[in-house]
Design an enzyme around this catalytic site. Structure first.
Site, PDB file in Angstrom:
ATOM      1  N   GLU A  92      -0.687  -8.352   5.436  1.00 42.73           N
ATOM      2  CA  GLU A  92      -0.472  -8.444   6.985  1.00 42.73           C
ATOM      3  C   GLU A  92      -1.660  -8.208   7.865  1.00 42.73           C
ATOM      4  OE1 GLU A  92      -0.056  -5.798   5.449  1.00 42.73           O
ATOM      5  OE2 GLU A  92      -0.321  -3.838   6.374  1.00 42.73           O
ATOM      6  N   HIS A 139      -3.025  -5.061   1.790  1.00 45.16           N
ATOM      7  CA  HIS A 139      -2.508  -5.409   3.103  1.00 45.16           C
ATOM      8  C   HIS A 139      -2.514  -6.811   3.625  1.00 45.16           C
ATOM      9  CE1 HIS A 139      -1.977  -1.461   4.618  1.00 45.16           C
ATOM     10  NE2 HIS A 139      -3.165  -0.893   3.918  1.00 45.16           N
ATOM     11  N   CYS A 183       0.890  -1.222   0.035  1.00 46.77           N
ATOM     12  CA  CYS A 183       0.075  -0.018   0.002  1.00 46.77           C
ATOM     13  C   CYS A 183       0.735   1.398  -0.137  1.00 46.77           C
ATOM     14  CB  CYS A 183      -0.856  -0.043   1.095  1.00 46.77           C
ATOM     15  SG  CYS A 183      -2.457   0.811   0.924  1.00 46.77           S
TER      16      CYS A 183
HETATM   17  N1  GLN Z   1      -3.530   6.110   0.937  1.00 53.96           N
HETATM   18  C1  GLN Z   1      -2.171   6.264   1.706  1.00 53.96           C
HETATM   19  C2  GLN Z   1      -1.200   6.786   0.842  1.00 53.96           C
HETATM   20  O1  GLN Z   1      -1.384   6.936  -0.395  1.00 53.96           O
HETATM   21  C3  GLN Z   1      -1.860   4.734   1.613  1.00 53.96           C
HETATM   22  C4  GLN Z   1      -2.981   3.880   2.443  1.00 53.96           C
HETATM   23  C5  GLN Z   1      -2.595   2.638   2.917  1.00 53.96           C
HETATM   24  O2  GLN Z   1      -1.317   2.316   3.085  1.00 53.96           O
HETATM   25  N2  GLN Z   1      -3.563   1.857   3.580  1.00 53.96           N
HETATM   26  O3  GLN Z   1      -0.008   6.829   1.213  1.00 53.96           O
END
Ligand code: GLN
Length: 189
Positions: free
Chosen positions: A168, A166, A77
Site C-alpha cells: 500500500e 507494505h 506486516c
Molecule cells: N514491527 C511491527 C510489529 O511487529 C510491524 C511493523 C509494520 O507493520 N511496519 O508489529
C-alpha cells in the site's frame, strides 16, 4: 464488492487509498459487527502489540478468528504478525495462518529497506519493509509466494494472503488485484 480495512491503528488510510485506485469500495472497520458486511478484510501494518490491545478492548477477537479462518483476508506486516499461529517470543493473536514468524526480524541495521521481490503468480514488486517480520517455517498447507535472501516474506493459505512488506506504500497495484481476485473467487463459490 466491499473490502473492509481494520482501522484500529496503523496504515489503514494508505490501504484505503490503495484499494480506491483499484476501483474497489472500502470501509474502515472500527466495530466487530462491520465484519458481517464485507467480502474481504485487510489487516494493515502498524504495531501488532497495539492492535492486539485494541482488538481485545473493542471485543473483536472471536469474530476475527472465525472471519480469518474462512473468508478472504490480507495481512501486511503487523497484519501478518496478527495472523501467524506462532510468533517467536511473543503471544499468538488471531493464529489462523500456519507459520512460525519472527517479529522485527531483519535486525537493526536493515530495519527498514526496499528491494524487488519476485512473487509467484504475481511478478516483480517493490517490497517496502519497515521493521518487518519474516516467516521462519511455513506448514505444508501454506504456499510460499515470495522470499528475500532465503527467508519467506509472502504466503497464501487458502483465502489468507500475507506479506512482510507494505504494497500500500507503492504505486504497484498487482498484489491488491491478486487479493481482489481471491475475494471474487470466494464470492463465486
Ligand atoms: N514491527 C511491527 C510489529 O511487529 C510491524 C511493523 C509494520 O507493520 N511496519 O508489529
Amino acid at each position: 464488492m466491499k473490502i473492509g480495512i481494520l482501522a484500529l491503528q496503523g496504515s489503514f488510510r494508505e490501504h484505503q487509498d490503495y484499494f480506491s485506485k483499484l476501483g474497489v469500495e472500502t470501509i474502515l472497520v472500527k466495530q466487530p459487527e462491520q465484519l458481517d458486511d464485507i467480502d474481504g478484510l485487510v489487516l494493515p501494518g502498524g504495531e501488532s502489540t497495539t492492535m492486539r490491545y485494541l482488538i481485545d478492548r473493542y471485543g473483536f477477537m472471536d469474530k476475527l478468528k472465525s472471519y480469518c479462518a474462512t473468508k478472504p483476508v490480507f495481512g501486511t506486516c503487523a497484519g501478518m504478525v496478527l495472523l501467524a499461529k506462532e510468533n517467536v517470543g511473543y503471544p499468538t493473536h488471531i493464529g489462523t495462518l500456519d507459520v512460525r514468524l519472527k517479529r522485527n526480524a531483519f535486525g537493526r541495521q536493515v530495519a527498514s529497506f526496499e528491494d524487488v521481490i519476485n512473487l509467484k503468480g504475481i511478478g516483480d514488486v517493490v517490497g517496502v519493509f519497515i521493521r518487518a517480520p519474516y516467516i521462519e517455517i511455513a506448514s505444508d498447507n501454506v504456499e510460499v509466494l515470495g522470499t528475500y535472501k532465503d527467508v519467506i516474506v509472502a504466503v497464501k493459505q487458502g483465502y489468507q494472503l500475507a506479506t512482510s512488506f507494505h504494497p500500500e506504500l507503492t504505486d504497484d497495484l498487482k498484489i491488491g488485484q491478486f487479493f481482489i481476485n481471491m475475494v471474487d473467487k470466494y464470492r463465486n463459490e
